[in-house]
Structure formats: C-alpha cells, structure tokens
Enzyme design. Sequence first.
Site, mmCIF file in Angstrom:
data_model
loop_
_atom_site.group_PDB
_atom_site.id
_atom_site.type_symbol
_atom_site.label_atom_id
_atom_site.label_comp_id
_atom_site.label_asym_id
_atom_site.label_seq_id
_atom_site.Cartn_x
_atom_site.Cartn_y
_atom_site.Cartn_z
ATOM 1 C CB SER A 136 -0.909 0.011 1.239
ATOM 2 O OG SER A 136 -1.825 1.086 1.140
ATOM 3 C CB ALA A 142 -2.904 8.297 8.632
ATOM 4 C CB SER A 146 -4.811 2.042 5.270
ATOM 5 O OG SER A 146 -4.952 1.903 6.669
ATOM 6 C CB SER A 147 -8.546 -1.125 7.609
ATOM 7 O OG SER A 147 -9.681 -0.300 7.815
ATOM 8 C CD GLU A 194 -13.070 -0.934 6.862
ATOM 9 O OE1 GLU A 194 -13.365 0.262 6.994
ATOM 10 O OE2 GLU A 194 -11.993 -1.397 7.250
ATOM 11 C CG ASP A 205 -13.345 4.628 5.755
ATOM 12 O OD1 ASP A 205 -14.098 5.615 5.730
ATOM 13 O OD2 ASP A 205 -12.359 4.554 6.517
#
Length: 397
Positions: A136, A142, A146-147, A194, A205
């Site tokens: 990635s 942050a 990303s997950s 998620e 997300d």
Amino acid sequence: MWERSLLLSAPGKVILHGEHAVVHGKVALAVALDLRTFLRLRPCGEGRVHVRLPGVGVVRSWETPRLQALRRGFAADFDESKSPSVEQLDTLKEFAGIAAGASAPESLATLAFLYMCLAISAKYGDVPSVDILVWSELPTGAGLGSSAAYAVCLAAALLTVCGAISCPLKEGESTARWTEEELTLINTWAFQGERVIHGNPSGVDNAVGTWGGALRYQSGKITPLKRVPMLKILLTNTKVPRSTKVLVAGAKQKILKFPAIMNPVLDSIDAISQECQSVLEAMPENPSPEYYPVLEELFDINQHHLNVIGAGHPSLDRLCRVTASHGLHSKLTGAGGGGCGITLLRPDTSPLTVEAAKRDLCACGFECWETNIGAPGVTLHSSSSLNAKVLHALLES
C-alpha cells in the site's frame, strides 16, 4: 482451479467536509484518494494459501485442507448480511495464534483475511490455492481508509477466483472495472472485512474504496455523486497521534454544554457540505476556474468551524499557516486533533509553489504527498498500467 495472476487496486479516502457534524445527522462528503492499496494474486499449485502484507509485517501460510476443515467446523453459516460472530472470530484467532484481545494492525489484518477467505469460499466454492501479496501507498492508522482499501482488494480478488464475479480485464487492455452489480457484491464483502477490523464501521470507507469518486453520507445513507472532477491536493500527515473516540466525545460535550451556540455551527458545516456537493457536480459540465475560489473559501470557513468544535490542534494550525504563506488553502480531514490535513491545488498553481510548500511542510516534521481526490474505485490492472515503484513492490518480492 484458478489459473491466472491478478493485479488490482483500491483507493484510500479523505473526508472533504462534514467531520464531527456527521455524527449528529449532518451531511458529510467523502472522496477517493489516489493513494492506493495494491494486491497481487498468483495461483499456487501446492494446496496452500499464502498471504504477505509487508506494510504490517505479516507473512502467513496455511494448507487449504486445514482451512476447509476449519470452515466445516463452524456451527453458524457465514452470512454477509450479519456481522461476523464473536464465536467465529474467537475460533479464527485460536487457529491463527492471535491473542484474544489483540488489536495490532497485523493481528486484525490476518483475522480479516482468514474470515473473508473462509466466508467467501464457503458461499462460492472451495478455498482457492493462491499466493496473495498486498502493498500500500497509504499509511496505516492515519484515518485514510487503509483497512477498507485492503478489505476491498481482498473481496474483489477472492470473489473473482471463486467465480462469484467475472474477471473483466481483456487481453490488451490496461485497466478494467466490474459491473455495478458486481461492485455491490464486492462492497458487501469488504464491509464484512471492515467489521472484523473495526467492529461497527459506518461503511463509508469501503464504499469509497469500491466506487471511487465522491460519496455523500448522512444518517447511515450512502449516495455516490454522479460525476465528480479529479482535484489536485497536497495531503499532509502531521504524524500527531489522536483518538477519534476522545475527540468525538469532546465535541459532543461542547454541543451539550452550549447547544444554542454549537448547533448553528453544525448547521453551517452541513450547509458547507451541500454547497461543496453542488460545486463538484457542476464542475465536470463546465470546468470554469471560478469554482476554485469557492472551494478554497469553503475549506477556510470549515477549518474555523472545526476549531470551534474542538477538533483543532497546534500542528494543524501550523499546517494552515505554512500553506497560506504560499497562497494555498487547507483544512483538517477526519477526526482532527493532529492526523492529516488537505490543501487544495488549483490547476494553475505553479510547480515551484507546490515544491516550496512541500519543503516547508516537511521542515515541520510532517509527511507530504502530492495526489488527487475523486480517484477511480477498485480496478483490475495489467502490469503495463502500473508504475515502476508499484511493480517493483508487487513483482520483485
């Protein structure tokens, strides 16, 4: 048995407007960030599943018959409409040697992989013998999704090899995307990933990672915006750690304490999100430079509101001051209290200005990327469509 290699990617996300107010039923706009997570899948002839996640230090391998046996041992079926059960996750933790309360990224990433691999293969066929590598461009932790980008890539790859969705990349094409129906299925399973990682995520997300572009989110309802422009930004990570939970609780206290003062601030943030949506939807038809000063003013107003709510931080004030000294406009993105900020770059911003701003931001100890928002969602790639850095990360290892 699956016989071809796959290369695919999904974008991260930033919140453009609506942070904190979204918790109180207001509109938020989330946009796809063109920093991406890439997945390479290769068939593996030896009856094993290998997974490597160099970003979080995971190298794991299991025999497919053991995974099949583990899957058969579950009393309850896997159901994509329900949250993964505590019993299922406990069984998987025990199988993988993950401590009961483990919350480190490598533990959660391994757990999500195992859950998705077993659940998807239970519904659509056998556990595939594959070698999966995920790399990635997104920093973890942050607030940049990303997950979710990881879960979207995994869902797309596993659904493809299990035959639940097509493999739309044709010979000679550089990139391809799935049909709307297939994207909906990818998103459903990515949301399950998620849930394994975050417990009770909003679903924003993974939806951004799946569809890309921009989404409007309000009170649990997610609506993709029809057409949005790609906008150039600087993304800056102040590297100041923060707790979303603590910041949300602090804002809530302030709203309860001063409702007559704070509720109009939330209404104003809501109006900013809606005004920004109108501008973004108008831009593709009529790419006039007049839109940029409006977007910049919305950034400035919202940044002041977020400070009023209590989401500010000296590091973010510094970020805004540094970029303002170069004539640029910034705001925090996400929970605030540190974390990341975004700076809008007009199409006519000179490369010298951008370089000078990046240099000054890095001198503050921040990390800085020049990238785009409004990027495409989950995508299949030919190796010729990827840049040298990504290819090196995916193919050399």
